[in-house]
Every structure is written in structure tokens, then in C-alpha cells.
Design an enzyme around this catalytic site. Structure first.
Site, PDB file in Angstrom:
ATOM      1  N   GLU A   1      -5.411  -2.654  12.799  1.00 55.16           N
ATOM      2  CA  GLU A   1      -5.137  -3.486  11.611  1.00 55.16           C
ATOM      3  C   GLU A   1      -6.151  -4.627  11.524  1.00 55.16           C
ATOM      4  O   GLU A   1      -6.613  -4.971  10.445  1.00 55.16           O
ATOM      5  CB  GLU A   1      -3.710  -4.042  11.623  1.00 55.16           C
ATOM      6  CG  GLU A   1      -2.602  -3.005  11.782  1.00 55.16           C
ATOM      7  CD  GLU A   1      -2.688  -1.824  10.840  1.00 55.16           C
ATOM      8  OE1 GLU A   1      -3.220  -1.973   9.726  1.00 55.16           O
ATOM      9  OE2 GLU A   1      -2.248  -0.720  11.234  1.00 55.16           O
TER      10      GLU A   1
ATOM     11  N   GLU B   1       0.837  -1.205   0.000  1.00 59.78           N
ATOM     12  CA  GLU B   1       0.000   0.000   0.000  1.00 59.78           C
ATOM     13  C   GLU B   1       0.877   1.261   0.000  1.00 59.78           C
ATOM     14  O   GLU B   1       1.813   1.327   0.795  1.00 59.78           O
ATOM     15  CB  GLU B   1      -0.911   0.050   1.237  1.00 59.78           C
ATOM     16  CG  GLU B   1      -1.864   1.240   1.167  1.00 59.78           C
ATOM     17  CD  GLU B   1      -2.797   1.364   2.375  1.00 59.78           C
ATOM     18  OE1 GLU B   1      -2.718   0.531   3.300  1.00 59.78           O
ATOM     19  OE2 GLU B   1      -3.590   2.311   2.371  1.00 59.78           O
TER      20      GLU B   1
ATOM     21  N   ASN C   1      -2.542  -6.227   5.429  1.00 63.42           N
ATOM     22  CA  ASN C   1      -2.656  -7.230   4.370  1.00 63.42           C
ATOM     23  C   ASN C   1      -3.581  -8.365   4.792  1.00 63.42           C
ATOM     24  O   ASN C   1      -3.540  -8.826   5.925  1.00 63.42           O
ATOM     25  CB  ASN C   1      -1.277  -7.830   4.065  1.00 63.42           C
ATOM     26  CG  ASN C   1      -0.190  -6.788   4.034  1.00 63.42           C
ATOM     27  OD1 ASN C   1      -0.217  -5.902   3.212  1.00 63.42           O
ATOM     28  ND2 ASN C   1       0.739  -6.867   4.979  1.00 63.42           N
TER      29      ASN C   1
ATOM     30  N   GLY D   1       3.464   2.245  10.975  1.00 58.38           N
ATOM     31  CA  GLY D   1       3.162   1.423  12.152  1.00 58.38           C
ATOM     32  C   GLY D   1       2.922  -0.035  11.825  1.00 58.38           C
ATOM     33  O   GLY D   1       3.499  -0.932  12.441  1.00 58.38           O
TER      34      GLY D   1
END
Ligand code: B3K
Ligand code: ZN
Length: 871
Positions: free
Chosen positions: A300, A122, A267, A263
């Protein structure tokens, strides 16, 4: 680089139904074979060629439906692969490229970290691996085969579920095949190969799916991953309970690496983390580190639904996943810890990072409409203001309306690449509310100024609030429309209790009024005495509030407000006004009001320690500078703050000494919020007790430094010592280094403390530290902890009047740019506040920025920041 505009968005001409990848890992020559099942998009431009993105690629071979391609039928450059006349409306394109992971110092694409292989895609890193339509609206089903030398990379990981693994006959190599059933854009692709230790656990979803959890770390660090694993399981449970979202694969893996640009990365099924947000032990991690780990692990994980299952149509929509996911992780931490304390910490961070961004040359809307380098838009505005916008939606729609809107959003857009319009429409449709004015929060940049004054009518028993709103001009947006601002408020009676809120005969629901016009009045009725208004409770809207409250009103609110956020805000505002006057005039006004308010808060047994620590921590130098807004002299701000610390520390010496003793640990270390709060309050007291630099204060800090059984207590004691010019300072720094020299993440704290010393010797000290064997320009954590901390958190030395601080930072930016443009650009963005400086320092910052801008061969990242900052 040329500007890209949201208005130019066109659907992709070609889609990828599935992609089969084969990686043969090698330190300098990794062979990547990709088979794309391409199909013409019926919604795309008819007859369009196939154009695939690349970035510095070496093409080895190309085939269509198994037949090798040659000559004029295609055109390949390092940055693009074009098939002008593709054979049919559907075919398989096979592409072989060679990439060099060892030479990859940008840490984008496939690279090596501590001799392991990992990827970061990304936003536009996948194109550094193979040619691909590298845009988030092309979703495909990925199958990845990874092969490597078994001794070099015994662990091979990919997205999704493991479907096959084995040895490659007659060689020293082995392989693993991973299949991800969920269509995804290329930016969510990941692979990892290397020598890693694993800690394992499992999670049973509420519908009964058994998920295998793994956290991979360097060998020897397994014991440090326990807190992260615990946070992961709590996040998984919370998302089921709070949002009805369940995990959707058999495996969830996290890999901690030590070279990482940010950080962490979400995925699919294979999160890759900066090890700073995974590894923790009481001896090496502070309470802030623990809460950072909890927050980032949750963030995440939550992306699995907000980002991955529903992704972004294009990068202009970045806040669709980031703002929303920040909101979700903030809510998680609020539920796990103390909600008011979390809110206070978040607002402090919002003001420090986002309000300053909004006030300077880098201001941009939560959803930008143009960019030159998308990497420069992973900003506080997109993330933190983006989260505030979602929070305001919840305030406006209420708990049930908000949840209905979220449910509709998931139902409508699962498996799609969506837009902000789609998101807002889900809430409008679920609740029947017109949100068109609200949507301005995504389009208009700048922090609205809300000016409020009150008028008490004793005879009528009414209180009128006159409210005016104005959004200041920002780059590209000279004039603005009025916004829809949810203003939570209370009217506090002389007894300290809230009066019922009614406009005419209508009670005000949830204590929120809606400001929607440039000027508006609200007439509150049925009051028995003149109330003190408590405005923008819980920081219900991210605005700069200007009110006619007196210092006396604020002392009253600090002691009585039913809203804890506004108790905090009241005392902070008292301090801020004193600091502003002090910085402007060179001498502090009378400080009794602050001392009175602080004493009352310290003594209030109904308040928890963490809250007290936040309330009593004086506003930072950055906040004072931002409030002053122009002609800022950082030395004057520092002097005012020092004088105020001295005044409070001296006046409350007895209370701080009592608190310091009372907050001592009662048992073994635990990272929970209540224990962390006690440490925070104790350490705040330690700092105030040392403020005079008295032998006693320094000795107390030294004793705590030596006796500490955890990093929070040790590092805060060391921070107190480093801010005083005393012989204990160098000895303690040396002792700390000796104790932790093998632990890079702890040495980062040691770099940061030295970078923050507000004294003229600091610049030379930093230059020396850059030559220290523990420092490396190649590692983003080292750069951020030394040079980044200097530029962002040492205003007097970064902005030295002789310009040496500015020159130093831009020199580092230019050196770093050749290695890692993203980290270089981030560092240069610390100049975003330079326009608020007084003329001499402003000119020096501008000179330094010009020197950067005029340097030939800049990366697009650094060029973009330099140009906009000067803009
Ligand atoms: N989505 C990533 C950020 C990627 C940044 C690329 N420059 C981490 C996160 O926000 O969760
Ligand atoms: Zn994110």
C-alpha cells in the site's frame, strides 16, 4: 449489466479542477456537500452534457455558481445526475446528498465498522457518497471538511495534510479540514471518523522532509501495531533506495478496521487496512501473518508512486498499478528476507491461484479488454501474473535498463492517468529495445506451455535444446501468437558445477536465452560432458514447463543445482509425478527417489531452514489436481498425497526427529526470517512425525500445542491434531477457543482449521459453526475464514460426490449476495476449477452454478461470475 470495452474508451467531457467536500457525519443520515469546479475538457466530446455517476444516492439540493437549481434543467436518479445544458464552459456545481452509513452492508462507499465511520472507494464506491465523474482519469485537488459529534468520533481523518480543526460553537460537534495538494481520482478519496487509539512515529525522508506517521487501532490494541509501524518505516526507506521514490506529504496515516472487503487500500496519505494486516503479537500472529503484514504495508505504501502519483487511465489498466506494485512489494520482501525463499513462496502462490485461474473458465488477460463488473477483476492474473510480467521485463532489460525505464516512466507520467502502452513505451524508449512482442503478455491469456528436449553430441561437445511453445486456448481467444519468453537456464556438469553458456562463440549473458518463436533450437558449444539442463531458473517466466528430464536428473538437480529455486523445483517435480501416478492408478510408484532427494536436502548444512521447509513440503492437492487437468477425483488425490506423506515420514523418521529437536527455539520469540525458518522446518518435521497417527506423534503435537509461546507453534500443532481423528482433537480445539475467544482474528484461524478437516463430518461442523456467536455473515474475515477456506482449501469435502459441498457454498453465496455482493462473488469464484473434475462432481458443480445463475435479482458481481464460470 452490459459489457464495457477497452476499445470504447473516450476522454472525459468535463474535468474537475478542484473539489470541496463537507461531511456532517451521522449514523444514518450523513449529509455530504460537494462543490465541484467543473471545466469542459478541450479534448472531450464538444457540447457534451455533464453526466455524473451515482449509486443509490438521495439528492437534497443542487446549485450552480451559488444559485439553486430546479426543475427541468437537470435530471437526477439514484444512479445518475445529468445537466443536459450546462450553463458555461466552467462553473461550480454544488451538490448535497444524504447517505446512510449504518445501512451500508456492501462495505463500499461510506460505512460503519465497530461504530466507527470509514470509506472504501476503489473502484466505484465514491459514487455511493456523492454524484461525481467517478473514473480514474478525472484528477482533482480535494479539500475535505469532516464534522461529527465529538463524543462519537473524537478522531477525524482525511487525505493529505490537516489544515484546520476546532469545535462547532454551541454544539457537541467538532470538525477537521484536510487538504490534499496532489490531484487524484475519486477512488483514492478516504475519510475516517471514530474512537480510535493512535501510535505515533516519524520518518525523515532523504531530502529532509519530516513525516508524521500514525497507525490508528481500536483502543487497547496499540501494542499490536508495532510491527506494522516498523514495516512502514522500512518500506519508506527501501523505496528511496531501490526506486528513488520519496514520500510527498507531511502525514502518513494508517487505520485498521475489522470489517473490510479485501486486504487494504492505498488512499492518498490515509491507508485503510483490514486489521488482519496490522495487528500482531507473538501470541496471536503466525510467521505467515507477520510476513503478510510486512508485504501489505509495503504494497500500500508503494502505491503512493505506482497508483497514486501515476494512476490508471481506466480500469482496464488495473495491472498498471497492481502488477507493478506487487512486483515492488515482492522485491522489498526479498531484500528484507531471503530472496530464494521469497521467490519459492511467490511461485507456489502464483501456481495455486493464477495458473488455476488461467486454466479455467475465468481466465482473462493481464489487461482485460472487456468486463461487466470491474470488482471481479481484482484477480491473481491482474496482480500476480501482472507482477511476473514486470519481473520478466527486468530479466530481459537487466538491472540498469529496468531502472532507466522506471525512471523514465516516473518522469513522463507523474501526475497523469496512464496506460500499459505508456508503461511499456518507457522501457522501450529508455533502452532502445522493441517490446512489441513482449507486450503480448498483457493481451494473451492462458499459461504458455514450453516443451523442451535436449540432445547431447559427445563428439562435437555440443548440447542442443529444442524448444516449442504453445499458449492454450482460453475464453474469447481460440488462437495465440508466440510470446517472448525469457528462459534463464544453466547446464550442470557431472560434477554438479555450471558450465559456461555459449551459443556458437557468443557467451549467453546473465544465463538467459530468449524464446520468441513457436519452435526454436539453441546449440550450446564447448562442453566437456553431457550436462543436465537446469531450466527456467528462478522461474524466469510464468510457463508450464514440460521437459525430457528423468527422475534421476531431478535427483541430481535437487542435490546440486546452483539455482536454489530449481533445487526446490526438482524435488517438487519428483513428488508431483509420483502423486499424479498415485491419483490416476490408485497406487503410488516407488518412492525412493523422493526419499533420497529429501534426505540430501535435510542433511545439507549449506541450506537455510526456511528453504528446506519449502522444499520438503509436498505439493498441495490443488497443484496435483491442476497438473492432472481433467477427470480429477479429489479423493484419489488426497489418498495419493496421504500415502506419499506416509512413505516419506516413515522412511525419514529418524532425520525428522533429529531436525525437530535441532530446530527448537534457542531464545525468546522473534518474528525475523531466520527464526521463522527454523519454526517452519521444525513444524514440518512435527507434521511428518505424526503422519502415521502414532501415539508418540500425537503426543508430541499435543505437548507442543500446550507449551507453545507463540501462535505459529501453537496453531501448527493444532493443525496436526485436527487432521487426525483422535480424542485429543476436540479437547485441543476447545482449549484454543477458550484461550482466544475474545480475539476475532485468532478465532478466524480456529474456523479455518475446522473447515479444512478432510472428513465427511466437516460440512455439518461448518453449518454448526455458522450458528456460533463468533461467526457473522456480515464480516468478510469471518466468511472467508470459514466458508471461503472450505471452498478453496478442502477439495475432498467441497467437491463431495453427493454434491452437498457445492450446494452448501452456493446457498451461502445466495444469502450473502443481498448483503455483500463482492464477498459473495469472490466465494462463488472458488468454482473456477470445476471443469477439471471427474463427471459426477463436475455435474454437481454445474447444477449448483446453474441454480445461482437462474436466481432472480442477483448482484452484477455474482451474475457475472456465474455466467462466465458456466460460459
Ligand atoms: N487497490 C486495493 C484493492 C481494491 C479492491 C476493490 N475491490 C488494494 C490493493 O491492491 O492495494
Ligand atoms: Zn494494490
Amino acid at each position: 449489466p452490459k459489457a464495457i470495452h477497452l476499445s470504447d474508451y473516450r476522454p472525459p467531457a468535463w474535468l474537475v479542477d478542484k473539489v470541496d467536500l463537507d461531511f456532517s457525519l451521522h449514523p444514518s443520515q450523513t449529509r455530504v456537500t460537494s462543490k465541484l469546479s467543473l471545466r469542459r475538457n478541450p479534448a472531450g466530446a464538444p457540447g457534451a452534457p455533464v453526466v455524473l455517476d451515482g449509486d443509490g444516492l438521495t439528492l437534497v439540493r443542487l446549485a450552480i455558481d451559488g444559485k439553486p437549481l430546479a426543475g427541468p434543467s437537470f435530471e437526477a436518479t439514484p444512479d445518475r445526475l445529468t445537466l443536459a445544458h450546462p450553463p458555461a464552459d466552467a462553473f461550480v456545481l454544488e451538490i448535497e446528498t444524504l447517505v446512510d452509513p449504518t445501512a451500508n452492508t456492501q462495505l463500499m462507499g461510506l460505512y460503519r465498522t465497530s461504530s466507527n465511520y470509514c470509506t472504501q472507494c476503489e473502484p466505484e464506491g465514491f459514487r455511493r457518497i456523492t454524484y461525481y465523474p467517478d473514473r480514474p482519469d478525472v484528477l482533482s485537488v480535494f479539500t475535505t471538511r469532516v464534522e461529527a459529534d465529538e463524543a462519537e468520533a473524537p478522531v477525524l481523518l482525511g487525505n493529505g495534510n490537516l489544515v484546520e480543526s476546532g469545535k462547532v460553537d454551541g454544539t457537541s460537534r467538532h470538525y477537521a479540514v484536510w487538504h490534499d495538494p496532489w490531484p487524484k481520482p475519486s477512488y483514492l478519496f478516504a475519510l475516517v471518523g471514530g474512537r480510535l487509539a493512535k501510535i505515533s512515529d516519524s520518518f525523515l525522508t532523504r531530502s529532509g522532509r519530516e513525516v508524521e506517521l500514525g497507525i490508528y487501532v481500536e483502543h487497547g490494541k496499540e501494542a499490536r501495531a508495532g510491527y506494522a509501524m516498523d514495516a512502514l518505516k522500512r518500506s519508506m526507506r527501501w523505496d528511496e533506495e531501490a526506486f528513488g521514490r520519496e514520500y510527498d506529504l507531511d502525514v502518513f496515516n494508517i487505520v485498521a478496521v475489522s470489517d473490510f472487503n479485501m486486504g487494504a487500500m492505498e488512499n492518498k496519505g490515509l491507508n485503510v487496512f483490514n486489521d488482519k494486516y496490522v495487528l500482531a503479537t507473538p501470541e496471536t500472529a503466525t510467521d505467515a501473518d507477520y510476513s503478510g503484514i510486512e508485504g501489505v504495508i509495503a504494497h500500500e505504501y508503494f502505491h503512493n508512486w505506482t497508483g497514486n502519483r501515476i494512476t490508471c487511465r481506466d480500469w482496464f489498466q488495473l495491472c498498471l498499478k497492481e502488477g507493478l506494485t506487487v512486483f515492488r512489494d515482492q522485491e522489498f520482501s526479498s531484500d528484507e528476507r531471503s530472496r530464494p525463499v521469497k521467490r519459492i513462496a511467490d511461485v507456489r502462490a502464483l501456481k495455486a491461484a493464477q495458473f488455476t485461474e488461467d486454466q479455467g473458465p475465468l481466465a482473462h488477460p493481464v489487461r482485460p479488454e472487456t468486463y461487466r463488473e470491474i470488482n471481479n477483476f481484482y484477480t491473481a492474473t491482474v496482480y500476480e501474473k501482472g507482477a511476473e510480467v514486470v519481473r520478466m521485463l527486468k530479466t530481459l532489460l537487466g538491472e540498469a535498463g529496468f531502472r532507466a525505464g522506471m525512471d523514465l516512466y516516473f518522469e513522463r507520467h507523474d501526475g497523469e492517468a496512464a496506460t500499459i502502452e505508456d508503461f511499456v513505451a518507457s522501457f522501450a524508449d529508455a533502452t532502445g529495445r522493441d517490446l512489441s512482442q513482449f507486450a503480448l503478455w498483457y493481451a494473451q491469456s492462458g499459461t504458455p506451455v514450453l516443451t523442451v528436449s535436449g540432445a547431447w553430441d559427445a563428439e562435437a561437445g555440443t548440447y542442443r535444446l529444442d524448444v516449442a511453445q504453445e499458449v492454450p486456448p482460453t475464453p474469447g481467444q481460440p488462437t495465440k501468437k508466440p510470446m517472448l519468453i525469457p528462459l534463464a537456464l544453466g547446464l550442470v556438469g557431472p560434477d554438479g558445477r555450471d558450465r559456461p553458456l555459449a551459443l556458437g562463440n557468443t557467451p549467453v549473458e546473465n544465463g538467459v536465452v530468449e524464446v520468441s518463436e513457436a519452435r526454436q533450437s539453441f546449440l550450446f558449444t564447448g562442453l566437456d560432458a553431457r550436462p543436465v539442463p537446469s531450466l527456467n531458473r528462478g522461474f524466469s517466466a510464468p510457463v508450464n514447463l514440460v521437459s525430457d528430464l528423468t527422475e534421476q536428473d531431478r535427483v541430481f538437480l535437487a542435490a546440486h543445482d546452483a539455482d536454489p529455486f530449481n533445487r526446490f523445483d526438482a524435488i517438487q517435480r519428483i513428488a508431483l509425478e509420483m502423486l499424479k501416478t498415485g491419483a490416476r492408478t490408485g497406487s503410488l510408484p516407488a518412492t525412493e527417489a523422493l526419499v533420497t532427494a529429501a534426505r540430501a536436502i535435510l542433511a545439507d548444512t549449506t541450506l537455510d531452514a526456511a528453504f528446506k521447509a519449502q522444499a520438503l513440503a509436498l505439493p498441495g492437492e490443488g497443484e496435483v489436481a491442476r497438473e492432472l487437468a481433467k477427470d480429477v477425483d479429489p479423493d484419489a488425490v488426497f489418498a495419493a498425497r496421504k500415502a506419499l506423506r506416509l512413505a516419506v515420514g516413515t522412511a525419514l523418521e529418524g532425520a525428522f526427529a533429529t531436525t525437530y529437536a535441532a530446530m527448537a527455539a534457542t531464545g525468546p520469540f522473534s518474528p525475523d526470517a531466520a527464526s521463522a525458518g527454523r519454526r517452519a522446518l521444525r513444524n514440518l518435521s512435527l507434521d511428518f512425525l505424526a503422519v502415521t497417527g502414532s501415539a508418540e506423534g500425537i503426543a508430541r503435537a499435543k505437548a507442543q500445542f500446550e507449551a507453545a509461546d507463540n501462535m505459529t507453534d501453537r496453531i501448527t500443532a493444532l493443525a496436526v491434531l485436527t487432521q487426525h481423528e483422535v480424542p485429543e482433537r476436540e479437547a485441543a480445539l476447545q482449549a484454543f477457543y477458550d484461550r482466544f475467544e475474545r480475539d476475532a482474528l485468532v478465532i478466524d484461524k480456529w474456523f479455518t482449521l475446522q473447515a479444512q478437516i478432510a472428513a465427511p463430518g466437516t460440512l455439518e461442523r461448518i453449518k454448526d459453526l455458522m450458528l456460533h456467536p463468533a461467526f457473522s455473515l456480515g464480516n468478510p474475515n469471518r466468511v472467508r475464514s470459514l466458508v471461503g477456506a472450505f471452498a478453496a482449501t478442502n477439495p475432498t469435502q467441497f467437491n463431495r460426490a453427493d454434491g452437498a459441498g457445492h450446494e452448501f457454498v452456493t446457498d451461502v453465496v445466495l444469502t450473502l449476495d443481498g448483503k455483500n455482493p463482492q464477498v459473495a462473488a469472490r466465494l462463488l469464484a472458488s468454482f473456477k476449477t470445476f471443469r477439471q473434475l471427474e463427471p459426477v462432481r463436475r455435474a454437481s458443480a454445474e447444477r449448483a452454478l446453474r441454480k445461482v445463475a437462474e436466481t432472480p435479482g442477483l448482484s452484477p458481481d455474482v451474475a457475472d461470475i456465474a455466467t462466465r464460470a458456466l460460459g
